[in-house]
Design an enzyme around this catalytic site. Structure first.
Site, PDB file in Angstrom:
ATOM      1  N   GLN A 123       0.841  -1.202   0.000  1.00  0.00           N
ATOM      2  CA  GLN A 123       0.000   0.000   0.000  1.00  0.00           C
ATOM      3  C   GLN A 123       0.875   1.250   0.000  1.00  0.00           C
ATOM      4  O   GLN A 123       0.385   2.353  -0.195  1.00  0.00           O
ATOM      5  CB  GLN A 123      -0.814   0.054   1.293  1.00  0.00           C
ATOM      6  CG  GLN A 123      -1.878  -0.985   1.436  1.00  0.00           C
ATOM      7  CD  GLN A 123      -2.462  -0.947   2.839  1.00  0.00           C
ATOM      8  OE1 GLN A 123      -2.281  -1.867   3.600  1.00  0.00           O
ATOM      9  NE2 GLN A 123      -3.146   0.116   3.199  1.00  0.00           N
ATOM     10  N   ILE A 125       3.581   4.183  -0.757  1.00  0.00           N
ATOM     11  CA  ILE A 125       3.941   4.909  -1.983  1.00  0.00           C
ATOM     12  C   ILE A 125       5.347   5.491  -1.870  1.00  0.00           C
ATOM     13  O   ILE A 125       5.735   6.375  -2.619  1.00  0.00           O
ATOM     14  CB  ILE A 125       2.908   6.022  -2.297  1.00  0.00           C
ATOM     15  CG1 ILE A 125       2.796   7.027  -1.148  1.00  0.00           C
ATOM     16  CG2 ILE A 125       1.546   5.415  -2.609  1.00  0.00           C
ATOM     17  CD1 ILE A 125       1.934   8.243  -1.486  1.00  0.00           C
ATOM     18  N   ASP A 126       6.147   4.953  -0.904  1.00  0.00           N
ATOM     19  CA  ASP A 126       7.493   5.502  -0.680  1.00  0.00           C
ATOM     20  C   ASP A 126       8.562   4.900  -1.596  1.00  0.00           C
ATOM     21  O   ASP A 126       9.681   5.386  -1.662  1.00  0.00           O
ATOM     22  CB  ASP A 126       7.909   5.332   0.793  1.00  0.00           C
ATOM     23  CG  ASP A 126       7.708   3.909   1.311  1.00  0.00           C
ATOM     24  OD1 ASP A 126       7.969   2.954   0.548  1.00  0.00           O
ATOM     25  OD2 ASP A 126       7.305   3.751   2.488  1.00  0.00           O
ATOM     26  N   HIS A 141      -0.990   1.412  -4.785  1.00  0.00           N
ATOM     27  CA  HIS A 141      -1.341   2.841  -4.706  1.00  0.00           C
ATOM     28  C   HIS A 141      -0.346   3.731  -5.451  1.00  0.00           C
ATOM     29  O   HIS A 141      -0.454   4.950  -5.390  1.00  0.00           O
ATOM     30  CB  HIS A 141      -1.442   3.295  -3.242  1.00  0.00           C
ATOM     31  CG  HIS A 141      -2.568   2.655  -2.495  1.00  0.00           C
ATOM     32  ND1 HIS A 141      -2.591   2.552  -1.126  1.00  0.00           N
ATOM     33  CD2 HIS A 141      -3.720   2.093  -2.932  1.00  0.00           C
ATOM     34  CE1 HIS A 141      -3.702   1.930  -0.749  1.00  0.00           C
ATOM     35  NE2 HIS A 141      -4.400   1.646  -1.829  1.00  0.00           N
ATOM     36  N   CYS A 149       2.343  13.961 -16.542  1.00  0.00           N
ATOM     37  CA  CYS A 149       1.612  15.144 -16.998  1.00  0.00           C
ATOM     38  C   CYS A 149       0.174  14.745 -17.309  1.00  0.00           C
ATOM     39  O   CYS A 149      -0.064  13.780 -18.038  1.00  0.00           O
ATOM     40  CB  CYS A 149       2.266  15.739 -18.236  1.00  0.00           C
ATOM     41  SG  CYS A 149       1.293  17.098 -18.948  1.00  0.00           S
ATOM     42  N   CYS A 180       4.360  20.650 -16.686  1.00  0.00           N
ATOM     43  CA  CYS A 180       5.139  19.753 -17.532  1.00  0.00           C
ATOM     44  C   CYS A 180       6.244  20.489 -18.288  1.00  0.00           C
ATOM     45  O   CYS A 180       6.025  21.549 -18.868  1.00  0.00           O
ATOM     46  CB  CYS A 180       4.194  19.080 -18.520  1.00  0.00           C
ATOM     47  SG  CYS A 180       5.016  17.940 -19.633  1.00  0.00           S
ATOM     48  N   CYS A 183       5.312  19.660 -22.486  1.00  0.00           N
ATOM     49  CA  CYS A 183       4.271  20.419 -23.190  1.00  0.00           C
ATOM     50  C   CYS A 183       4.109  21.807 -22.563  1.00  0.00           C
ATOM     51  O   CYS A 183       3.281  22.603 -22.972  1.00  0.00           O
ATOM     52  CB  CYS A 183       2.943  19.664 -23.200  1.00  0.00           C
ATOM     53  SG  CYS A 183       2.095  19.594 -21.614  1.00  0.00           S
ATOM     54  N   THR A 224      -2.933  -2.118   8.539  1.00  0.00           N
ATOM     55  CA  THR A 224      -4.144  -2.199   9.359  1.00  0.00           C
ATOM     56  C   THR A 224      -5.225  -3.018   8.653  1.00  0.00           C
ATOM     57  O   THR A 224      -6.275  -3.284   9.222  1.00  0.00           O
ATOM     58  CB  THR A 224      -4.698  -0.790   9.680  1.00  0.00           C
ATOM     59  OG1 THR A 224      -4.743  -0.051   8.448  1.00  0.00           O
ATOM     60  CG2 THR A 224      -3.820  -0.068  10.667  1.00  0.00           C
ATOM     61  N   ALA A 266       8.469  -4.874  12.102  1.00  0.00           N
ATOM     62  CA  ALA A 266       8.753  -5.779  10.984  1.00  0.00           C
ATOM     63  C   ALA A 266      10.234  -6.121  10.831  1.00  0.00           C
ATOM     64  O   ALA A 266      10.585  -7.286  10.609  1.00  0.00           O
ATOM     65  CB  ALA A 266       8.243  -5.139   9.694  1.00  0.00           C
TER      66      ALA A 266
END
Length: 279
Positions: A123, A125-126, A141, A149, A180, A183, A224, A266
């Protein structure tokens, strides 16, 4: 020096946890397909916060601008008020900046040496599993370091956001947000699933295909377990009579159904487990 570090962390484990690690190592021998499902707790050992929200920054329901974090980091906010959305998206990236993958991420990567087919469903996003070198990762995710863009579709990977124009203050100037370079005026966004947006179909498809093949063991680590697609691998494994393990200091909805519940962080547990398997 690594083994000394590992030994030290292993000594730090309570005796009952060490006994479970021994038992798990024995049960895992001879298995082929392993899935790790990871959440914010996986990156806690890297110093990242584990609260709710994408990447987990907010315990309080409301941001300083007065809306819930679910609204601040949503697809609707990005389209309607990009400067405001970027203020909060950037805070997530800033919390990862200077942090790195930890011994837990590296231990999961080490499983690839010991088993035929190891997958990671995260999950987070690092991007830390990628950095640790895991080869089969489903970032359900997305990854905050991948930008896109919204106009021309140009994609780019960045180390961090330090070079991007966004305002920490938010909307003091609503026209300031990343655009961007290709463009020249398209709104740039991170390739992550914001609140209210659909999941990436190709990633859900890949997950489904792997779940259909089945796994000999499924680990839930530092999550979780509130999203159906994060709980599903565990419930499928339980129904199929396959090995299930939860590593989490707290209790979750799956704590009562798994074969092994390890109340711990962990990194120490996974490192100790790899060490046992290598013996």
């Amino acid at each position: 020096s690594t083994s000394k570090e590992v030994g030290a962390s292993e000594e730090a484990l309570p005796e009952d946890v060490r006994a479970v690690v021994d038992e798990l190592a024995a049960r895992l021998k001879g298995m082929k397909r392993i899935l790790f499902v990871t959440g914010a707790g996986m990156s806690a050992d890297s110093g990242l916060p584990t609260y709710r929200g994408i990447g987990g920054l907010y315990n309080q329901g409301v941001t300083e601008d007065g809306f819930p974090i679910e609204d601040a980091i949503s697809g609707d906010m990005l389209r309607a008020r990009p400067a405001m959305c970027w203020k909060y998206v950037a805070q997530i990236e800033e919390s990862c900046r200077g942090a790195d993958c930890n011994a837990g991420h590296r231990a999961i990567k080490d499983f690839e040496r010991l088993f035929d087919d190891v997958w990671v469903l995260t999950q987070n996003i690092d991007g830390f599993h990628t950095r640790a070198g895991s080869s089969q990762i489903i970032e359900i995710h997305g990854d905050v370091h991948h930008l896109e863009c919204t106009k021309c579709g140009n994609k780019e990977r960045v180390k961090d956001y330090s070079h991007l124009p966004y305002l920490k203050a938010g909307e003091t100037d609503p026209t300031v947000y990343p655009r961007c370079g290709k463009c020249s005026d398209g709104l740039v966004r991170p390739q992550v699933v914001l609140f209210g947006e659909m999941l990436y179909e190709d990633r859900i498809g890949l997950l489904q295909a792997q779940l259909n093949k089945g796994f000999d063991a499924v680990f839930s680590v530092g999550t979780t377990s509130v999203f159906p697609y994060i709980v599903a691998p565990i419930t499928m494994a339980v129904r199929g009579g396959n090995l299930t393990v939860e590593i989490n200091p707290g209790d979750t909805d799956i704590s009562d159904v798994v074969d092994y519940k390890i109340r711990s962080g962990a990194a120490d547990v996974l490192t100790a487990l790899v060490r046992r398997l290598e013996k």
